[in-house]
Design a protein around this motif. Structure first.
Motif, PDB file in Angstrom:
ATOM      1  N   ARG A  40       2.481  -5.743   8.288  1.00  0.00           N
ATOM      2  CA  ARG A  40       1.981  -5.422   6.943  1.00  0.00           C
ATOM      3  C   ARG A  40       0.582  -6.010   6.724  1.00  0.00           C
ATOM      4  N   THR A  79      -3.593  -2.737   9.501  1.00  0.00           N
ATOM      5  CA  THR A  79      -4.214  -2.013   8.399  1.00  0.00           C
ATOM      6  C   THR A  79      -5.404  -1.218   8.929  1.00  0.00           C
ATOM      7  N   ARG A 117       1.282   6.705   5.361  1.00  0.00           N
ATOM      8  CA  ARG A 117       2.034   5.562   4.843  1.00  0.00           C
ATOM      9  C   ARG A 117       2.839   4.936   5.981  1.00  0.00           C
ATOM     10  N   GLY A 173       5.460  -0.078   4.539  1.00  0.00           N
ATOM     11  CA  GLY A 173       4.899   0.031   3.200  1.00  0.00           C
ATOM     12  C   GLY A 173       3.391   0.020   3.212  1.00  0.00           C
ATOM     13  N   SER A 174       2.812   0.491   2.120  1.00  0.00           N
ATOM     14  CA  SER A 174       1.356   0.637   2.051  1.00  0.00           C
ATOM     15  C   SER A 174       0.697  -0.396   1.150  1.00  0.00           C
ATOM     16  N   GLY A 175       1.364  -1.514   0.917  1.00  0.00           N
ATOM     17  CA  GLY A 175       0.769  -2.556   0.090  1.00  0.00           C
ATOM     18  C   GLY A 175      -0.420  -3.208   0.761  1.00  0.00           C
ATOM     19  N   ALA A 176      -1.300  -3.785  -0.027  1.00  0.00           N
ATOM     20  CA  ALA A 176      -2.508  -4.421   0.513  1.00  0.00           C
ATOM     21  C   ALA A 176      -2.143  -5.701   1.261  1.00  0.00           C
TER      22      ALA A 176
END
Length: 534
Positions: free
Chosen positions: A243, A247, A275, A279-282
């Motif tokens: 995560r 990125t 995606r 998950g695509s959270g920062a």
């Protein structure tokens, strides 16, 4: 009379046979050959009708060799290098590796390397991925180093769309099932056992010298998963790492042997707005630590008398590696350090060959050719974006460890002394030839493109690097590596603390303080030790 008639008959038969053979040869000589039964009237100098026009490699300008780079809206960089041929090499390089595991369980990058190209959202198994690549004559591989993780595929250029889609799925949508993680645990365990049993100690010594030089930080963290962490790494641990480090802004999609616009189109199709499975959270917990060189010693006592894999015994050796901090590959001194490493050279005592094998390097001339009892003396240069390490690895009988260490410390001291112009020119020529020969291979070009763009967002071409090594002019000018550059970088390096890694029977190994004192002296000699009882 009968004998004369028989002889005349034989001569007559021979002349008839000779006449028939002459007729046969004459017939072959008069025969008109054609280009084929289907095209009897087309000469060999003309192309056959209906055959596609061949495409030949051309060299019509330096622009053909430029590396093109495009940055997508999500920060992902797409880099390509044109190269003539039917096949291409495409892959994703990620700014991740063992140096970023300070806040995690050590060994995650090692696990991800073993889990690469397993099942994904689109592919049920690794076999399904391999069958898809097989349709395009493709092969795949994943390598994780201290600072970079690389997923690569070599395949037919016509299958570029399929290859990029597969890479996107492998990188962003791995299933990481419990069965796959268990298989990765077994693979990691086997690799650790193999590392400790193999006769070649270089991988283990490299791990140890980094641990000694950068104590518990960045590139000094374990590249291989420690045995105690194998059972602790699971899907949740892997997702927490992915995560933060998988990125788009930390990735480069690199390709060699394809059209740049086509690669960018495929990147937008499969990697823009995708995606990931975690998950695509920062990213919120990215380690941006700068490497801190500490120096120090790491020792591993081990019985090296039984490392032979066959019936022939292998001599028991003690292996020593001594290193000093150099510089990062982003600094101007990187080129002089690369030339210095090539000038030191070295290798095993059983190597053979001419100048191209490094037989005229310092470690051959001053060490292996003079001290027959030394089995190995080799220089290595490890360079990263914020630090570097120049090392010498030496091997000898355990009873001669002290003498071996003193020989190596003397060679380090001599680096800051007089540099012969002939040996410098030879080292520069050898460095340039090695660079150019390595860059003839498509996978090597791919890795060079990817790593340079990942670190600097651009790429220095081979002719630019060669100009930094030696400019094609008769007099030295700024940018050309000169003897004073070698002395300057060596003197600067010798002012730092050493890093020492030792493996084997270490009963006669000098203390770390004595090795440090030798590297601080003028002649590299170890301080004398006196024993009350001999």
């Amino acid at each position: 009379m009968a004998a004369v008639v028989l002889a005349a008959t034989r001569l007559l038969r021979g002349s008839r046979a000779w006449g028939r053979s002459r007729l046969r040869f004459r017939a072959l000589g008069d025969r008109q050959f054609s280009s084929g039964g289907a095209y009897p009237s087309v000469p060999l100098s003309a192309p056959l009708p209906g055959v596609p026009t061949p495409v030949f490699a051309t060299a019509d300008g330096q622009e053909k060799f430029e590396t093109k780079v495009t940055t997508l809206d999500n920060g992902l960089r797409v880099a390509s290098q044109s190269k003539f041929g039917q096949f291409c090499t495409v892959g994703v390089l990620i700014n991740s590796g063992s140096r970023y595991e300070a806040k995690y369980l050590s060994g995650i990058a090692h696990f991800l390397e073993k889990l690469a190209f397993s099942s994904t959202d689109r592919f049920d198994s690794k076999d399904s991925i391999l069958l898809t690549l097989e349709k395009h004559g493709g092969i795949c591989d994943c390598q994780a180093s201290r600072d970079t993780t690389m997923y690569a595929v070599s395949a037919d250029s016509k299958g570029l769309d399929t290859v990029v889609g597969l890479l996107a799925d492998v990188v962003l949508h791995p299933r990481l099932t419990e069965e796959e993680i268990e298989m990765a645990r077994m693979a990691v365990q086997f690799e650790l056992e193999d590392l400790s049993m193999r006769p070649d100690p270089e991988p283990l010594l490299t791990e140890m010298i980094h641990e000694a030089a950068y104590r518990e930080n960045t590139v000094g963290l374990h590249r291989f998963c420690p045995a105690e962490n194998i059972a602790k790494i699971d899907r949740d641990v892997l997702h927490s790492y992915l995560r933060n480090y998988y990125t788009p802004d930390r990735m480069v999609l690199a390709g060699v042997g394809i059209e740049h616009d086509h690669l960018v189109e495929c990147a937008r199709k499969y990697l823009l707005g995708a995606r990931p499975a975690w998950g695509s959270g920062a990213a919120v917990d990215v380690d941006r630590s700068v490497a801190q060189y500490t120096g120090g010693v790491v020792k591993l006592e081990r019985d090296m008398s039984k490392v032979s894999l066959g019936p022939a015994p292998f001599p028991e050796l003690t292996h020593i590696m001594i290193g000093l901090e150099s510089c990062s590959f982003l600094e101007a001194d990187f080129i002089p350090f690369a030339v210095l490493n090539m000038m030191m050279g070295g290798g095993g005592s059983f190597s053979a060959g001419g100048p191209g094998k490094g037989m005229f390097t310092r470690l051959y001339l001053n060490v292996l050719n003079r001290h027959h009892w030394m089995y190995n003396a080799t220089a290595y240069h490890h360079s990263y974006e914020d630090t570097g390490l120049l090392c010498i690895h030496a091997s000898a009988d355990p009873r001669q460890v002290r003498e071996m260490v003193e020989i190596i410390t003397k060679e380090f001291i001599l680096m800051g002394g007089t540099v012969d112009v002939v040996e410098l020119e030879r080292a520069k020529t050898q460095l340039m030839s090695m660079l150019m020969m390595n860059l003839e291979a498509r996978p090597v070009i791919f890795e060079d493109v990817g790593r340079q763009v990942l670190a600097t967002r651009s790429r220095k071409l081979p002719h630019e690097l060669c100009a930094l090594i030696r400019l094609p002019v008769p007099v030295p000018v700024p940018g050309d590596v000169r003897p004073e550059d070698i002395r300057r970088v060596a003197s600067k390096m010798l002012r730092g603390k050493p890093a020492v890694a030792a493996l084997g029977d270490l009963s006669d190994l000098p203390s770390y303080e004595h090795i440090q004192a030798a590297l601080s002296s003028r002649d590299g000699r170890l301080p004398r030790t006196y024993r009350l009882f001999r």
